[in-house]
Write a protein that holds these residues in place. Structure first.
Motif, PDB file in Angstrom:
ATOM      1  N   GLY A 293      32.675  52.747  32.565  1.00  0.00           N
ATOM      2  CA  GLY A 293      32.086  51.450  33.600  1.00  0.00           C
ATOM      3  C   GLY A 293      31.231  50.469  32.580  1.00  0.00           C
ATOM      4  O   GLY A 293      31.090  49.399  32.740  1.00  0.00           O
ATOM      5  N   TYR A 313      39.796  46.351  36.462  1.00  0.00           N
ATOM      6  CA  TYR A 313      40.372  45.484  37.528  1.00  0.00           C
ATOM      7  C   TYR A 313      41.951  45.609  37.424  1.00  0.00           C
ATOM      8  O   TYR A 313      42.561  45.750  38.274  1.00  0.00           O
ATOM      9  N   ALA A 316      42.814  48.910  38.914  1.00  0.00           N
ATOM     10  CA  ALA A 316      42.822  48.969  40.185  1.00  0.00           C
ATOM     11  C   ALA A 316      43.861  48.442  40.897  1.00  0.00           C
ATOM     12  O   ALA A 316      44.569  48.945  42.030  1.00  0.00           O
ATOM     13  N   TRP A 323      39.514  49.155  46.847  1.00  0.00           N
ATOM     14  CA  TRP A 323      38.262  48.763  46.250  1.00  0.00           C
ATOM     15  C   TRP A 323      37.719  49.473  45.358  1.00  0.00           C
ATOM     16  O   TRP A 323      38.431  50.798  45.015  1.00  0.00           O
ATOM     17  N   ILE A 324      36.671  49.377  44.647  1.00  0.00           N
ATOM     18  CA  ILE A 324      36.065  50.122  43.516  1.00  0.00           C
ATOM     19  C   ILE A 324      34.818  50.662  43.807  1.00  0.00           C
ATOM     20  O   ILE A 324      33.838  50.054  44.202  1.00  0.00           O
ATOM     21  N   GLY A 326      31.576  52.156  41.979  1.00  0.00           N
ATOM     22  CA  GLY A 326      31.071  52.410  40.744  1.00  0.00           C
ATOM     23  C   GLY A 326      29.677  53.368  40.418  1.00  0.00           C
ATOM     24  O   GLY A 326      29.046  53.258  41.613  1.00  0.00           O
ATOM     25  N   TRP A 333      27.011  46.934  35.502  1.00  0.00           N
ATOM     26  CA  TRP A 333      26.417  46.048  36.749  1.00  0.00           C
ATOM     27  C   TRP A 333      26.137  44.900  36.624  1.00  0.00           C
ATOM     28  O   TRP A 333      26.274  43.721  37.233  1.00  0.00           O
ATOM     29  N   VAL A 336      29.253  42.881  35.917  1.00  0.00           N
ATOM     30  CA  VAL A 336      30.282  42.926  37.191  1.00  0.00           C
ATOM     31  C   VAL A 336      29.416  41.966  38.411  1.00  0.00           C
ATOM     32  O   VAL A 336      30.044  40.913  38.851  1.00  0.00           O
ATOM     33  N   ALA A 365      29.414  42.866  48.296  1.00  0.00           N
ATOM     34  CA  ALA A 365      30.528  43.136  47.289  1.00  0.00           C
ATOM     35  C   ALA A 365      31.617  42.275  47.674  1.00  0.00           C
ATOM     36  O   ALA A 365      32.937  42.553  46.983  1.00  0.00           O
ATOM     37  N   THR A 368      33.171  40.677  44.281  1.00  0.00           N
ATOM     38  CA  THR A 368      33.741  41.663  43.070  1.00  0.00           C
ATOM     39  C   THR A 368      34.521  42.660  43.629  1.00  0.00           C
ATOM     40  O   THR A 368      35.043  43.331  42.753  1.00  0.00           O
ATOM     41  N   LYS A 369      34.333  43.097  44.675  1.00  0.00           N
ATOM     42  CA  LYS A 369      34.897  44.198  45.453  1.00  0.00           C
ATOM     43  C   LYS A 369      34.656  45.637  44.679  1.00  0.00           C
ATOM     44  O   LYS A 369      35.434  46.650  44.620  1.00  0.00           O
ATOM     45  N   MET A 370      33.484  45.812  44.559  1.00  0.00           N
ATOM     46  CA  MET A 370      32.919  46.780  43.592  1.00  0.00           C
ATOM     47  C   MET A 370      31.470  47.197  44.330  1.00  0.00           C
ATOM     48  O   MET A 370      30.531  46.268  44.316  1.00  0.00           O
TER      49      MET A 370
END
Length: 544
Positions: A293, A313, A316, A323-324, A326, A333, A336, A365, A368-370
């Protein structure tokens, strides 16, 4: 490891200004305050410039013949490309509001570690090379030319900044001095001047997917070992899934959590939580390829940070997850949360994250989908989805260190505290001016957590350790919790030096201690193999 004076000597810090003007004081590379230079093999792996053997102590750094032209052209390009950089060069009035806010200035007393003066190292060159007033008036306008000695000074002091951004909190103009350090490091990088402890992780991550260079089969073996440890403690068999296409969620955490204590206990905490949630509908996989990460590329250049961010990504997309999730990390972070959209996003091929357990939509999110795991776990607790026994942590008196990037770059203040208060009965805050947005750095972030840098780490970590010592002396605090893998690597030696009675933990280690697993045997010890409160005699009998 560099020699470090005893704490009673190190704390004798001289903050008196020097007799000479700062431009007349050349950099002195003092033992324990500089890091080893980067190695040519790591430059070659990521196609970085000027691969060669060198040391910051060398007289000749083996720079390209046209190094001056390269650096000034790089500076010109960035002044046009980054409006914030141009503004930060022009708008500082040197009010000094940031002067005493830097942990390295507090711990070392070196004026060039005041954020305003550290920025002045490059700002003076900006005036001397790019402004009419500076070209005409020279030092009268606070200007100077870029020389070999100035370049070495940049290297020394831009790698005495952890980019923690505490100074920016106090700047009335909103100048983000960390952004100036980032550009300074980019300019150094243009002619091949970086650190071994930054470039080696970058090259490893580029080759294997993680900073430590762990191969996929070794990554699996490590988690299998943790599974055996968990089974010995709980009697429950935990079986994580790897590289599973079609899973709903991809989990990515810093490789430091897989490799070294106390991060390994945090990793075991993740594994136990995910096992617990399987019966409630969690469909999650780990990746042995995007197995990192953290983003050490961020400490070299924006371009390298973008390249390393992309792998998460890409994985993924390859696995087809929605989605992710973390793990507990710091600079992952910040990258991201603040850079992902312009680096590699928006990640429109993923879905807006929704907890499969509670149905909560993580709207923060959306792009970013995280999702940060403390947000995920706090939501589970809020909805009563976890069966917890906080008394299992009664042997601990816990305080919380706000890790710089999740705190100042994301505003994650409440979620970790909410979790800790639900899994521990004894929680105490450090003084208000040392936590949350004003939190102090661990002293080893942004690639500076090396052994040869130990003198500066102990000095830079002094303000944080001092606040920990306060709650230790007042409340008997014996555990410092955090949500950053770098912190879990840098804080243990810092505590051992300044407050040896205090240990360090990740938040999800505490969660796993309190978590009651379905079918578990009578728990007698925590994840570290230490007896749980009231179980000391049973552990002694088993030992016999």
């Amino acid at each position: 490891m560099a020699k470090v004076a005893p704490p009673e000597e190190l704390v004798q810090i001289e903050h008196r200004p020097p007799d000479k003007a700062w431009m007349d004081i050349p950099p002195e590379f003092r033992e324990g305050r500089w890091c080893y230079g980067s190695k040519p093999k790591d430059h070659k792996i990521v196609d970085f410039p000027n691969p060669r053997d060198w040391s910051p102590l060398d007289e000749d750094w083996k720079l390209p013949e046209n190094w001056l032209e390269i650096v000034l052209e790089g500076m010109r390009e960035r002044l046009h490309k980054y409006r914030s950089f141009r503004l930060f060069m022009d708008i500082c009035v040197r009010c000094g509001a940031c002067a005493d806010k830097c942990h390295f200035f507090i711990g070392s007393g070196d004026p060039k570690n005041m954020p305003v003066l550290r920025a002045e190292l490059i700002r003076s060159v900006y005036r001397g090379e790019f402004t009419k007033a500076g070209k005409i008036l020279g030092r009268l306008a606070g200007a100077r030319k870029l020389t070999y000695q100035v370049f070495k000074e940049w290297f020394y002091y831009f790698f005495q900044c952890t980019e923690c951004r505490r100074c920016s909190v106090f700047c009335p103009y909103g100048i983000d001095t960390a952004e100036i350090t980032i550009i300074g490091r980019e300019l150094l990088n243009l002619v091949g001047c970086n650190l071994d402890w930054i470039m080696a992780p970058v090259a490893n991550c580029y080759r294997t997917g993680n900073h430590l260079g762990i191969q996929p089969h070794a990554y699996v073996s490590m988690l299998e070992f943790f599974s055996e440890e968990i089974e010995e403690i709980t009697g429950v068999t935990v079986e994580p899934s790897f590289n599973r296409k079609g899973a709903e969620i991809l989990f990515i955490t810093p490789s430091g959590d897989v490799f070294a204590d106390p991060g390994t206990y945090t990793c075991m905490g993740y594994m136990m939580l995910f096992h617990y949630l399987q019966d409630l509908g969690l469909d999650l996989t780990w990746s042995t390829y995007a197995s990192e990460g953290g983003n050490f590329g961020y400490f070299t250049s924006h371009e390298m940070a973008k390249r390393l961010n992309a792998k998460m990504y890409a994985e993924a997309k390859r696995l087809g997850v929605k989605w992710i999730l973390g793990g507990e990390c710091g600079h992952m972070w910040r990258v991201v949360n603040q850079y992902m959209d312009t680096f590699n996003g928006p990640a429109d091929f993923l879905e807006e994250p929704v907890s499969p357990i509670t149905g909560t939509k993580f709207e923060n999110a959306k792009s970013t989908k995280m999702v940060h795991i403390t947000e995920f776990t706090a939501d589970l607790i809020t909805h009563g989805k976890l069966n917890l026994d906080p008394s299992r942590n009664d042997h601990l008196k816990v305080t919380f260190h706000d890790s710089c990037n999740p705190a100042r770059a994301m505003g994650i203040f409440e979620e970790p505290r909410y979790i800790i208060k639900n899994v521990c009965n004894n929680f105490y805050e450090m003084p208000p001016n040392t936590i949350r947005e004003q939190t102090y750095c661990c002293g080893g972030g942004s690639g500076l957590n090396t052994d040869e840098y130990m003198d500066m780490r102990m000095r830079g970590g002094f303000p944080r350790a001092n606040a920990v010592k306060y709650v230790h002396d007042k409340y008997g605090v014996n555990m410092l919790a955090c949500i950053c893998a770098i912190d879990r690597a840098t804080l243990p030696p810092l505590m051992e030096y300044w407050v040896p009675e205090v240990d360090v933990t990740g938040v999800h280690e505490l969660v796993a201690n309190a978590l009651i697993l379905k079918g578990e045997k009578k728990r007698t010890m925590d994840l570290r193999g230490e007896p749980l409160p009231g179980m000391e005699e049973e552990e002694d009998e088993e030992d016999v």
